[in-house]
Scaffold this motif. Sequence first.
Motif, mmCIF file in Angstrom:
data_model
loop_
_atom_site.group_PDB
_atom_site.id
_atom_site.type_symbol
_atom_site.label_atom_id
_atom_site.label_comp_id
_atom_site.label_asym_id
_atom_site.label_seq_id
_atom_site.Cartn_x
_atom_site.Cartn_y
_atom_site.Cartn_z
ATOM 1 N N VAL A 186 0.829 -1.223 0.000
ATOM 2 C CA VAL A 186 0.000 0.000 0.000
ATOM 3 C C VAL A 186 0.858 1.266 0.000
ATOM 4 C CG1 VAL A 186 -2.074 -1.028 1.039
ATOM 5 C CG2 VAL A 186 -0.298 -0.041 2.519
ATOM 6 N N LYS A 187 2.056 1.168 0.532
ATOM 7 C CA LYS A 187 2.901 2.373 0.614
ATOM 8 C C LYS A 187 3.434 2.841 -0.745
ATOM 9 C CE LYS A 187 7.000 -0.088 2.382
ATOM 10 N NZ LYS A 187 6.414 -1.411 2.665
ATOM 11 N N LYS A 188 3.116 2.076 -1.800
ATOM 12 C CA LYS A 188 3.541 2.494 -3.152
ATOM 13 C C LYS A 188 2.431 3.253 -3.886
ATOM 14 C CE LYS A 188 6.040 -1.813 -3.916
ATOM 15 N NZ LYS A 188 5.833 -3.072 -4.640
ATOM 16 N N TYR A 189 1.207 3.261 -3.335
ATOM 17 C CA TYR A 189 0.059 3.758 -4.106
ATOM 18 C C TYR A 189 -0.811 4.746 -3.318
ATOM 19 C CZ TYR A 189 1.264 -0.513 -6.645
ATOM 20 O OH TYR A 189 1.934 -1.486 -7.323
ATOM 21 N N GLY A 190 -1.748 5.396 -4.053
ATOM 22 C CA GLY A 190 -2.836 6.114 -3.400
ATOM 23 C C GLY A 190 -3.848 5.074 -2.948
ATOM 24 N N ILE A 191 -4.334 5.191 -1.719
ATOM 25 C CA ILE A 191 -5.232 4.159 -1.166
ATOM 26 C C ILE A 191 -6.588 4.781 -0.791
ATOM 27 C CG2 ILE A 191 -5.529 2.493 0.748
ATOM 28 C CD1 ILE A 191 -3.374 1.590 -1.262
ATOM 29 N N LEU A 192 -7.663 4.036 -1.092
ATOM 30 C CA LEU A 192 -9.018 4.549 -0.885
ATOM 31 C C LEU A 192 -9.658 3.991 0.378
ATOM 32 C CD1 LEU A 192 -10.434 4.128 -4.526
ATOM 33 C CD2 LEU A 192 -9.489 6.205 -3.474
ATOM 34 N N GLU B 93 -2.270 9.231 0.046
ATOM 35 C CA GLU B 93 -1.180 8.864 -0.860
ATOM 36 C C GLU B 93 -0.093 8.110 -0.096
ATOM 37 O OE1 GLU B 93 -1.318 9.236 -4.136
ATOM 38 O OE2 GLU B 93 0.679 8.423 -4.455
ATOM 39 N N LYS B 94 0.268 6.957 -0.583
ATOM 40 C CA LYS B 94 1.377 6.137 -0.068
ATOM 41 C C LYS B 94 1.414 6.025 1.468
ATOM 42 C CE LYS B 94 4.225 6.926 -4.147
ATOM 43 N NZ LYS B 94 3.506 7.907 -4.921
ATOM 44 N N PRO B 95 0.347 5.457 2.066
ATOM 45 C CA PRO B 95 0.354 5.323 3.533
ATOM 46 C C PRO B 95 1.234 4.159 3.990
ATOM 47 C CG PRO B 95 -1.578 4.289 2.620
ATOM 48 C CD PRO B 95 -0.845 4.890 1.449
ATOM 49 N N GLU B 96 1.648 4.208 5.241
ATOM 50 C CA GLU B 96 2.301 3.051 5.854
ATOM 51 C C GLU B 96 1.222 1.968 6.022
ATOM 52 O OE1 GLU B 96 5.399 2.274 6.522
ATOM 53 O OE2 GLU B 96 5.938 4.166 5.557
ATOM 54 N N GLN C 185 -2.274 23.711 -4.473
ATOM 55 C CA GLN C 185 -1.832 22.489 -3.797
ATOM 56 C C GLN C 185 -0.333 22.519 -3.470
ATOM 57 O OE1 GLN C 185 -4.062 19.870 -2.977
ATOM 58 N NE2 GLN C 185 -2.296 19.393 -1.712
ATOM 59 N N LYS C 186 -0.020 22.264 -2.207
ATOM 60 C CA LYS C 186 1.392 22.210 -1.798
ATOM 61 C C LYS C 186 1.948 20.805 -2.074
ATOM 62 C CE LYS C 186 1.855 26.128 0.923
ATOM 63 N NZ LYS C 186 0.531 26.648 1.021
ATOM 64 N N ALA C 187 3.264 20.713 -2.170
ATOM 65 C CA ALA C 187 3.893 19.405 -2.380
ATOM 66 C C ALA C 187 3.573 18.485 -1.213
ATOM 67 C CB ALA C 187 5.392 19.584 -2.531
ATOM 68 N N GLY C 188 3.343 17.220 -1.523
ATOM 69 C CA GLY C 188 3.026 16.235 -0.481
ATOM 70 C C GLY C 188 4.049 15.118 -0.487
ATOM 71 N N SER C 189 3.558 13.879 -0.456
ATOM 72 C CA SER C 189 4.428 12.708 -0.421
ATOM 73 C C SER C 189 5.491 12.773 -1.524
ATOM 74 C CB SER C 189 3.534 11.459 -0.593
ATOM 75 O OG SER C 189 4.315 10.343 -0.850
ATOM 76 N N ILE D 221 3.718 17.453 -6.108
ATOM 77 C CA ILE D 221 2.339 17.933 -6.004
ATOM 78 C C ILE D 221 1.432 16.760 -6.363
ATOM 79 C CG2 ILE D 221 0.643 19.594 -6.886
ATOM 80 C CD1 ILE D 221 3.032 21.546 -7.203
ATOM 81 N N GLN D 222 0.757 16.252 -5.364
ATOM 82 C CA GLN D 222 0.036 14.986 -5.499
ATOM 83 C C GLN D 222 -1.423 15.205 -5.894
ATOM 84 O OE1 GLN D 222 1.340 12.104 -5.516
ATOM 85 N NE2 GLN D 222 3.282 12.268 -4.409
ATOM 86 N N LEU D 223 -1.864 14.489 -6.914
ATOM 87 C CA LEU D 223 -3.271 14.552 -7.315
ATOM 88 C C LEU D 223 -4.175 14.041 -6.187
ATOM 89 C CD1 LEU D 223 -5.402 15.043 -9.524
ATOM 90 C CD2 LEU D 223 -5.015 12.705 -10.297
ATOM 91 N N THR D 224 -3.711 12.992 -5.499
ATOM 92 C CA THR D 224 -4.533 12.407 -4.429
ATOM 93 C C THR D 224 -4.865 13.452 -3.356
ATOM 94 O OG1 THR D 224 -3.408 10.325 -4.835
ATOM 95 C CG2 THR D 224 -4.700 10.448 -2.820
#
Length: 297
Positions: free
Chosen positions: A175-181, A198-201, A228-232, A236-239
């Motif tokens: 899951v840490k490689k992807y956006g998770i719903l 986005e990319k949770p542990e 949008q500020k930079a995230g993971s 700049i994350q779409l998620t």
Amino acid sequence: MKKPDLKRPIRKAVFPVAGLGTRFLPATKVLPKEMLPLVDRPLIQRAVEEAREAGINEFIFVSGRGKSLIAEHFEYQPELVIALKEKNKTDLLEKVRASNLESGIFSTVLQQNPKGLGHAIWCASKILGNEPFALLLPDVMVLSEGKGCTAQMIDVYNKTGGNIIASAHVAKQDVKKYGILDVKDPKSRTSAIKGMVEKPEPAKAPSTLSIIGRYILQPEIFTILEKQKAGSGGEIQLTDAMQTLLKTQPFTSMELRDPYFDCGHHTGFIEANIAFALKDPVFGAQMKKILSRYAKG
Ligand code: UTP
């Protein structure tokens, strides 16, 4: 303020192709990742075909430095047509024709710096205007036997409107490689989305349902992406922007039941080539024989 109409038809598709493709270096030092062939045609051509099959007839590439080959691939090439005609190679001529995009239906915008997927999509905002659109990441390939992934999503959209995200379950440790719903009804193929990250542990992930790289989005995403500020990963994350839009608009998850492949890394790309070749009407039978030789070890 007037509420936006969240059921307008999807006429345009966006293909972000400005990434550096670092995982594929040195193959992608000069050749854009999106031009790597899946069996007989580049990834980007297959992504455009998927959008076309869904009834979309305007195509926007968000491109970057050194990526001009991508737009060139869709250009009419008179020398090639003449040469193939002279040699009477009608089947190849047909294949080349199928790779052209007609005048006026595709455009390219530049993302000068690959600052992330969210930024890439924002770069297309002027061309997309105030319309909902489909977004296809061309390094994700879906092997559908029936309708393609985008066409399936449009069927869902025609019922629900709003924003649609294609999803699929992944292994917990991935899951840490992807956006998770986080979805309301995890057992259903389509479900309202409650949240996304986005990319949770793995310990903090709301589920194992990952965002695969196919979206239908409403244009209100652009006002959010603008700020949008930079995230993971410093991108700049779409998620992150979608998570904000979720506060005011519905999002539906469509769980994809077809096999799909992440062609952004070596093994995913090689597996995709094997899977697509095995299903290919021209190469399938031959591939089966070849593979059985290797399966013996
Ligand atoms: P990836 O996350 O696979 O990034 O992008 P990448 O840069 O292409 O590859 P790596 O991680 O360095 O190996 C998914 C899609 O989004 C596009 C890419 O071109 C790819 O099609 N993208 C990504 C952009 O257009 N701009 C960006 O800033 C980032």
